[in-house]
Write a protein that holds these residues in place. Structure first.
Motif, PDB file in Angstrom:
ATOM      1  N   LYS A  23       0.827  -1.210   0.000  1.00 24.30           N
ATOM      2  CA  LYS A  23       0.000   0.000   0.000  1.00 24.30           C
ATOM      3  C   LYS A  23       0.862   1.261   0.000  1.00 24.30           C
ATOM      4  CE  LYS A  23      -2.524   1.417   3.660  1.00 24.30           C
ATOM      5  NZ  LYS A  23      -3.603   1.352   4.662  1.00 24.30           N
ATOM      6  N   HIS A  24       2.020   1.200   0.633  1.00 22.02           N
ATOM      7  CA  HIS A  24       2.869   2.374   0.772  1.00 22.02           C
ATOM      8  C   HIS A  24       3.958   2.484  -0.289  1.00 22.02           C
ATOM      9  CE1 HIS A  24       0.873   3.533   4.416  1.00 22.02           C
ATOM     10  NE2 HIS A  24       0.983   2.290   4.846  1.00 22.02           N
ATOM     11  N   LEU A  25       4.078   1.489  -1.146  1.00 18.92           N
ATOM     12  CA  LEU A  25       5.061   1.571  -2.229  1.00 18.92           C
ATOM     13  C   LEU A  25       4.565   2.520  -3.312  1.00 18.92           C
ATOM     14  CD1 LEU A  25       6.214  -2.116  -2.806  1.00 18.92           C
ATOM     15  CD2 LEU A  25       7.510  -0.259  -1.772  1.00 18.92           C
ATOM     16  N   ARG A  26       5.477   3.250  -3.886  1.00 18.82           N
ATOM     17  CA  ARG A  26       5.105   4.164  -4.960  1.00 18.82           C
ATOM     18  C   ARG A  26       5.356   3.495  -6.300  1.00 18.82           C
ATOM     19  NH1 ARG A  26       6.557  10.183  -3.026  1.00 18.82           N
ATOM     20  NH2 ARG A  26       5.891   9.880  -0.895  1.00 18.82           N
ATOM     21  N   ALA A  27       4.935   2.286  -6.406  1.00 23.31           N
ATOM     22  CA  ALA A  27       5.106   1.509  -7.631  1.00 23.31           C
ATOM     23  C   ALA A  27       3.929   1.772  -8.564  1.00 23.31           C
ATOM     24  CB  ALA A  27       5.186   0.028  -7.289  1.00 23.31           C
ATOM     25  N   GLY A  28       3.989   1.137  -9.707  1.00 23.44           N
ATOM     26  CA  GLY A  28       2.874   1.227 -10.654  1.00 23.44           C
ATOM     27  C   GLY A  28       1.707   0.401 -10.138  1.00 23.44           C
ATOM     28  N   ARG A  29       1.307  -0.547 -10.920  1.00 22.66           N
ATOM     29  CA  ARG A  29       0.183  -1.403 -10.539  1.00 22.66           C
ATOM     30  C   ARG A  29       0.606  -2.403  -9.471  1.00 22.66           C
ATOM     31  NH1 ARG A  29      -1.899  -4.228 -15.414  1.00 22.66           N
ATOM     32  NH2 ARG A  29      -3.576  -4.751 -14.013  1.00 22.66           N
ATOM     33  N   ARG A  30      -0.311  -2.704  -8.608  1.00 21.66           N
ATOM     34  CA  ARG A  30      -0.069  -3.685  -7.540  1.00 21.66           C
ATOM     35  C   ARG A  30      -0.818  -4.963  -7.882  1.00 21.66           C
ATOM     36  NH1 ARG A  30      -0.803   1.303  -5.037  1.00 21.66           N
ATOM     37  NH2 ARG A  30       1.058   1.981  -3.925  1.00 21.66           N
ATOM     38  N   LEU A  31      -0.059  -6.002  -8.179  1.00 19.65           N
ATOM     39  CA  LEU A  31      -0.625  -7.297  -8.557  1.00 19.65           C
ATOM     40  C   LEU A  31      -0.253  -8.335  -7.517  1.00 19.65           C
ATOM     41  CD1 LEU A  31       0.653  -7.315 -12.246  1.00 19.65           C
ATOM     42  CD2 LEU A  31      -1.452  -6.328 -11.399  1.00 19.65           C
ATOM     43  N   ALA A  32      -1.119  -9.327  -7.331  1.00 22.82           N
ATOM     44  CA  ALA A  32      -0.789 -10.404  -6.390  1.00 22.82           C
ATOM     45  C   ALA A  32      -1.424 -11.705  -6.842  1.00 22.82           C
ATOM     46  CB  ALA A  32      -1.266 -10.061  -4.987  1.00 22.82           C
ATOM     47  N   LEU A  33      -0.744 -12.773  -6.536  1.00 21.33           N
ATOM     48  CA  LEU A  33      -1.264 -14.114  -6.695  1.00 21.33           C
ATOM     49  C   LEU A  33      -1.441 -14.643  -5.279  1.00 21.33           C
ATOM     50  CD1 LEU A  33      -0.688 -16.709  -9.190  1.00 21.33           C
ATOM     51  CD2 LEU A  33       0.045 -17.358  -6.899  1.00 21.33           C
ATOM     52  N   SER A  56      -8.532  -6.189  -1.453  1.00 14.72           N
ATOM     53  CA  SER A  56      -9.369  -5.574  -2.495  1.00 14.72           C
ATOM     54  C   SER A  56      -9.258  -4.054  -2.489  1.00 14.72           C
ATOM     55  CB  SER A  56     -10.825  -6.006  -2.335  1.00 14.72           C
ATOM     56  OG  SER A  56     -11.371  -5.502  -1.134  1.00 14.72           O
ATOM     57  N   ASP A  57      -8.859  -3.464  -1.373  1.00 10.60           N
ATOM     58  CA  ASP A  57      -8.672  -2.015  -1.299  1.00 10.60           C
ATOM     59  C   ASP A  57      -7.259  -1.581  -1.703  1.00 10.60           C
ATOM     60  OD1 ASP A  57     -11.257  -1.535  -0.420  1.00 10.60           O
ATOM     61  OD2 ASP A  57     -10.709  -1.710   1.694  1.00 10.60           O
ATOM     62  N   ILE A  58      -6.328  -2.532  -1.785  1.00  9.28           N
ATOM     63  CA  ILE A  58      -4.927  -2.197  -2.053  1.00  9.28           C
ATOM     64  C   ILE A  58      -4.477  -2.616  -3.448  1.00  9.28           C
ATOM     65  CG2 ILE A  58      -2.546  -2.707  -1.341  1.00  9.28           C
ATOM     66  CD1 ILE A  58      -3.684  -3.003   1.543  1.00  9.28           C
ATOM     67  N   LEU A  59      -4.894  -3.801  -3.860  1.00 13.71           N
ATOM     68  CA  LEU A  59      -4.400  -4.373  -5.109  1.00 13.71           C
ATOM     69  C   LEU A  59      -5.175  -3.878  -6.323  1.00 13.71           C
ATOM     70  CD1 LEU A  59      -3.963  -8.042  -3.871  1.00 13.71           C
ATOM     71  CD2 LEU A  59      -2.173  -6.307  -4.142  1.00 13.71           C
ATOM     72  N   ASP A  60      -4.461  -3.745  -7.427  1.00 17.59           N
ATOM     73  CA  ASP A  60      -5.106  -3.391  -8.690  1.00 17.59           C
ATOM     74  C   ASP A  60      -5.627  -4.626  -9.408  1.00 17.59           C
ATOM     75  OD1 ASP A  60      -4.480  -0.567  -8.574  1.00 17.59           O
ATOM     76  OD2 ASP A  60      -2.401  -1.184  -8.865  1.00 17.59           O
ATOM     77  N   GLU A  61      -4.942  -5.738  -9.207  1.00 17.22           N
ATOM     78  CA  GLU A  61      -5.334  -6.981  -9.847  1.00 17.22           C
ATOM     79  C   GLU A  61      -4.886  -8.136  -8.965  1.00 17.22           C
ATOM     80  OE1 GLU A  61      -4.939  -8.977 -14.267  1.00 17.22           O
ATOM     81  OE2 GLU A  61      -4.355  -6.896 -13.946  1.00 17.22           O
ATOM     82  N   VAL A  62      -5.723  -9.167  -8.887  1.00 15.20           N
ATOM     83  CA  VAL A  62      -5.403 -10.318  -8.054  1.00 15.20           C
ATOM     84  C   VAL A  62      -5.758 -11.593  -8.798  1.00 15.20           C
ATOM     85  CG1 VAL A  62      -7.638 -10.342  -6.860  1.00 15.20           C
ATOM     86  CG2 VAL A  62      -5.634 -11.286  -5.748  1.00 15.20           C
TER      87      VAL A  62
END
Length: 80
Positions: A23-33, A56-62
């Motif tokens: 949540k605190h990373l200034r990365a692009g999209r946040r994806l997780a498996l 669901s509030d943090i990730l862009d795609e899961v």
């Protein structure tokens, strides 16, 4: 920049800590498996739903793997 982090059969607390970090990373999209958390006994449903609610509030795609994630977490992600 990709940040690969792997875990086998994590429990909820380390996974929640990882999501908080993402949540605190200034990365692009946040994806997780996300895969099943096994051996949780009677709190399995609660823990999978809690992870899904936070994620669901943090990730862009899961991507969900395993019957427990599909049974308990998928409905939460589908609502968002």
């Amino acid at each position: 920049c990709a940040l690969p982090i792997c875990s086998y059969n994590s429990s909820a607390r380390p996974l929640l800590d990882l999501l908080e970090m993402l949540k605190h990373l200034r990365a692009g999209r946040r994806l997780a498996l996300l895969g099943d958390m096994r051996e949780l006994g009677e709190i399995s449903q609660f823990e999978h739903e809690k992870i899904a609610t936070v994620a669901s509030d943090i990730l862009d795609e899961v991507y969900l793997v395993g019957p427990l994630m599909h049974q308990y977490a998928a409905p939460i992600f589908e609502k968002k």
